[in-house]
Design a protein around this motif. Structure first.
Motif, PDB file in Angstrom:
ATOM      1  N   SER A 122       0.552  -1.299  -0.307  1.00 13.01           N
ATOM      2  CA  SER A 122       0.422  -0.149  -0.215  1.00 13.01           C
ATOM      3  C   SER A 122       1.197   1.748  -0.081  1.00 13.01           C
ATOM      4  O   SER A 122       1.487   1.476  -0.969  1.00 13.01           O
ATOM      5  CB  SER A 122      -0.829   0.017   1.415  1.00 13.01           C
ATOM      6  OG  SER A 122      -1.848   0.839   0.941  1.00 13.01           O
ATOM      7  N   SER A 129      -8.242   7.692  -1.760  1.00 12.45           N
ATOM      8  CA  SER A 129      -6.450   7.558  -1.260  1.00 12.45           C
ATOM      9  C   SER A 129      -6.684   9.377  -1.610  1.00 12.45           C
ATOM     10  O   SER A 129      -4.885   9.856  -1.301  1.00 12.45           O
ATOM     11  CB  SER A 129      -5.962   7.217  -2.883  1.00 12.45           C
ATOM     12  OG  SER A 129      -5.863   7.853  -4.183  1.00 12.45           O
ATOM     13  N   HIS A 171      -1.537  -6.079  -7.663  1.00 10.14           N
ATOM     14  CA  HIS A 171      -2.695  -6.231  -7.361  1.00 10.14           C
ATOM     15  C   HIS A 171      -3.768  -6.243  -7.322  1.00 10.14           C
ATOM     16  O   HIS A 171      -4.159  -7.688  -8.505  1.00 10.14           O
ATOM     17  CB  HIS A 171      -3.037  -4.589  -8.086  1.00 10.14           C
ATOM     18  CG  HIS A 171      -3.403  -3.659  -7.913  1.00 10.14           C
ATOM     19  ND1 HIS A 171      -2.822  -2.621  -6.898  1.00 10.14           N
ATOM     20  CD2 HIS A 171      -5.090  -3.065  -6.720  1.00 10.14           C
ATOM     21  CE1 HIS A 171      -3.821  -1.216  -6.304  1.00 10.14           C
ATOM     22  NE2 HIS A 171      -4.830  -1.691  -6.481  1.00 10.14           N
ATOM     23  N   ASP A 199      -7.400  -8.048  -7.916  1.00  7.25           N
ATOM     24  CA  ASP A 199      -8.722  -7.027  -8.450  1.00  7.25           C
ATOM     25  C   ASP A 199     -10.298  -7.146  -7.913  1.00  7.25           C
ATOM     26  O   ASP A 199     -10.941  -6.713  -8.157  1.00  7.25           O
ATOM     27  CB  ASP A 199      -9.753  -7.995  -9.531  1.00  7.25           C
ATOM     28  CG  ASP A 199      -9.430  -9.642  -8.748  1.00  7.25           C
ATOM     29  OD1 ASP A 199      -9.886  -9.919  -7.617  1.00  7.25           O
ATOM     30  OD2 ASP A 199     -10.475 -10.548 -10.289  1.00  7.25           O
ATOM     31  N   ARG A 200     -10.163  -6.931  -6.602  1.00 14.71           N
ATOM     32  CA  ARG A 200     -11.041  -6.342  -5.517  1.00 14.71           C
ATOM     33  C   ARG A 200     -11.068  -5.931  -5.180  1.00 14.71           C
ATOM     34  O   ARG A 200     -11.729  -5.143  -3.290  1.00 14.71           O
ATOM     35  CB  ARG A 200     -11.940  -7.681  -4.624  1.00 14.71           C
ATOM     36  CG  ARG A 200     -12.701  -8.789  -5.568  1.00 14.71           C
ATOM     37  CD  ARG A 200     -13.422  -9.963  -5.217  1.00 14.71           C
ATOM     38  NE  ARG A 200     -13.100 -11.286  -5.386  1.00 14.71           N
ATOM     39  CZ  ARG A 200     -13.918 -11.819  -5.740  1.00 14.71           C
ATOM     40  NH1 ARG A 200     -14.346 -12.596  -4.210  1.00 14.71           N
ATOM     41  NH2 ARG A 200     -14.351 -13.191  -6.368  1.00 14.71           N
ATOM     42  N   ASP A 201      -9.076  -4.941  -4.745  1.00 18.97           N
ATOM     43  CA  ASP A 201      -8.794  -4.005  -4.117  1.00 18.97           C
ATOM     44  C   ASP A 201     -10.054  -2.406  -4.048  1.00 18.97           C
ATOM     45  O   ASP A 201     -10.211  -2.228  -4.854  1.00 18.97           O
ATOM     46  CB  ASP A 201      -7.999  -3.801  -4.491  1.00 18.97           C
ATOM     47  CG  ASP A 201      -6.584  -2.936  -3.041  1.00 18.97           C
ATOM     48  OD1 ASP A 201      -7.336  -2.145  -2.682  1.00 18.97           O
ATOM     49  OD2 ASP A 201      -5.775  -2.980  -3.070  1.00 18.97           O
ATOM     50  N   ASP A 202     -11.013  -2.002  -2.934  1.00 14.78           N
ATOM     51  CA  ASP A 202     -11.233  -1.007  -3.091  1.00 14.78           C
ATOM     52  C   ASP A 202     -10.459  -0.069  -2.072  1.00 14.78           C
ATOM     53  O   ASP A 202     -11.633   0.975  -1.763  1.00 14.78           O
ATOM     54  CB  ASP A 202     -13.040  -1.422  -2.453  1.00 14.78           C
ATOM     55  CG  ASP A 202     -13.228  -2.051  -0.781  1.00 14.78           C
ATOM     56  OD1 ASP A 202     -11.743  -2.316  -0.481  1.00 14.78           O
ATOM     57  OD2 ASP A 202     -13.908  -2.278  -0.498  1.00 14.78           O
ATOM     58  N   THR A 203      -9.122  -0.065  -1.812  1.00 12.94           N
ATOM     59  CA  THR A 203      -8.426   0.691  -0.994  1.00 12.94           C
ATOM     60  C   THR A 203      -7.590   1.083  -2.183  1.00 12.94           C
ATOM     61  O   THR A 203      -7.455   2.554  -1.761  1.00 12.94           O
ATOM     62  CB  THR A 203      -7.741  -0.163   0.366  1.00 12.94           C
ATOM     63  OG1 THR A 203      -9.020  -0.385   1.010  1.00 12.94           O
ATOM     64  CG2 THR A 203      -7.088   1.040   1.204  1.00 12.94           C
ATOM     65  N   SER A 245      -7.026   2.370  -5.716  1.00 14.98           N
ATOM     66  CA  SER A 245      -7.330   2.111  -6.956  1.00 14.98           C
ATOM     67  C   SER A 245      -6.760   1.409  -7.466  1.00 14.98           C
ATOM     68  O   SER A 245      -5.462   1.167  -8.429  1.00 14.98           O
ATOM     69  CB  SER A 245      -8.026   2.941  -7.560  1.00 14.98           C
ATOM     70  OG  SER A 245      -8.493   3.319  -8.965  1.00 14.98           O
ATOM     71  N   GLY A 302      -8.401  -8.901  -2.470  1.00 18.99           N
ATOM     72  CA  GLY A 302      -8.646  -7.460  -2.236  1.00 18.99           C
ATOM     73  C   GLY A 302      -7.249  -7.376  -1.851  1.00 18.99           C
ATOM     74  O   GLY A 302      -6.770  -6.921  -1.961  1.00 18.99           O
ATOM     75  N   HIS A 303      -7.113  -5.908  -0.585  1.00 22.54           N
ATOM     76  CA  HIS A 303      -5.893  -5.185   0.080  1.00 22.54           C
ATOM     77  C   HIS A 303      -5.577  -5.798   0.767  1.00 22.54           C
ATOM     78  O   HIS A 303      -4.194  -5.688   0.347  1.00 22.54           O
ATOM     79  CB  HIS A 303      -7.047  -3.591   0.555  1.00 22.54           C
ATOM     80  CG  HIS A 303      -5.451  -2.703   0.105  1.00 22.54           C
ATOM     81  ND1 HIS A 303      -4.911  -2.372  -0.591  1.00 22.54           N
ATOM     82  CD2 HIS A 303      -5.096  -2.723   1.798  1.00 22.54           C
ATOM     83  CE1 HIS A 303      -4.162  -1.137   0.321  1.00 22.54           C
ATOM     84  NE2 HIS A 303      -4.105  -1.538   0.932  1.00 22.54           N
TER      85      HIS A 303
END
Length: 256
Positions: free
Chosen positions: A107, A156, A193, A195-199, A201, A228-229
């Motif tokens: 991150s 972000s 990265h 494909d379900r990362d919402d933290t 972009s 995800g993230h």
């Protein structure tokens, strides 16, 4: 495996923890940078499991702590600290091979890891310029690698502007701090990265990787499915195993 702490300044956050493999060295080293959108409430303990796993695979882990926003960090303190923390490797009395230093960050730590790798591109007067320790390869785990883009996206924008200020007013900081603006880095890079990362972009990862390749860098973007993230910092997750195996391979390649 042994653990030891190494201060590089007087502030409590100016500290690095070394995870040293149990076998005889000299060992390659992975500089490890934690995330948390550069905020003070998050610390290096987020990466303990990854550091233990790196040491179990023969790579010493150098787990960076640094001043963060809300705890004395921001511009330029966070960057001064990361640079000093990496360079402190040169003074460690341990069986380390500093010709085989790689970096990984999650991150906000992904931004810091690739920025640390880019320090050789900085002008002499910039924070972090003239590195004593060079990074040979780097992994970004859902990293905030294009800070100008990040400053205009949700979620972000707020933490990025807290770190550097408004890009319209302080664009010179973004030029010095954003890995996207420091290209080419001249080293192999792996950009991971989910494909379900919402933290963070996906647009940031694709923007960076495209620009890196256009600049001539060896940069692979790997989109992880059903991810995800936070899977990146789970030592038992496939997202981490992809990063770890790549780092081990790069550390071995740097020796040959």
């Amino acid at each position: 495996m042994t653990r030891s702490t190494h201060p590089y300044g007087s502030h409590p956050s100016q500290l690095v923890e070394l995870f040293l493999p149990s076998d005889a060295g000299p060992h390659p080293v992975a500089v490890v940078a934690h995330g948390g959108y550069w905020r003070a409430q998050y610390d290096r303990s987020l990466m303990d499991g990854l550091c233990l796993d790196l040491a179990a695979h023969g790579v010493a882990a150098w787990n960076l702590e640094y001043r963060r926003v809300g705890g004395g960090g921001g511009w330029p303190g966070t960057f001064v600290d990361v640079a000093a923390g990496v360079d402190a490797l040169a003074d460690v009395a341990a069986a380390l091979d500093l010709s085989r230093v790689v970096a990984v960050g999650h991150s906000a730590g992904g931004q810091l890891a690739l920025w640390a790798a880019a320090r050789g591109t900085l002008p002499a007067e910039a924070p972090g310029a003239e590195p004593r320790v060079r990074i040979a390869a780097a992994v970004s785990q859902a990293g905030v690698l294009d800070l100008t883009l990040a400053a205009g996206l949700i979620p972000s924008a707020t933490p990025t502007r807290a770190l550097l200020g408004d890009p319209a007013t302080h664009f010179e900081r973004y030029v010095l701090a954003s890995p996207r603006e420091r290209l080419p880095l001249g080293i192999p890079q792996l950009v991971l990265h989910g494909d379900r990362d919402d933290t963070v972009s996906m647009r940031i990862a694709t923007s960076y990787a495209t620009a890196a390749r256009n600049a001539g860098d060896d940069c692979e973007l790997r989109v992880l499915s059903h991810t995800g993230h936070f899977e990146h910092i789970d030592a038992g997750a496939e997202a981490w195993h992809v990063a770890r195996d790549w780092l081990v391979d790069q550390a071995s390649a740097a020796r040959s």
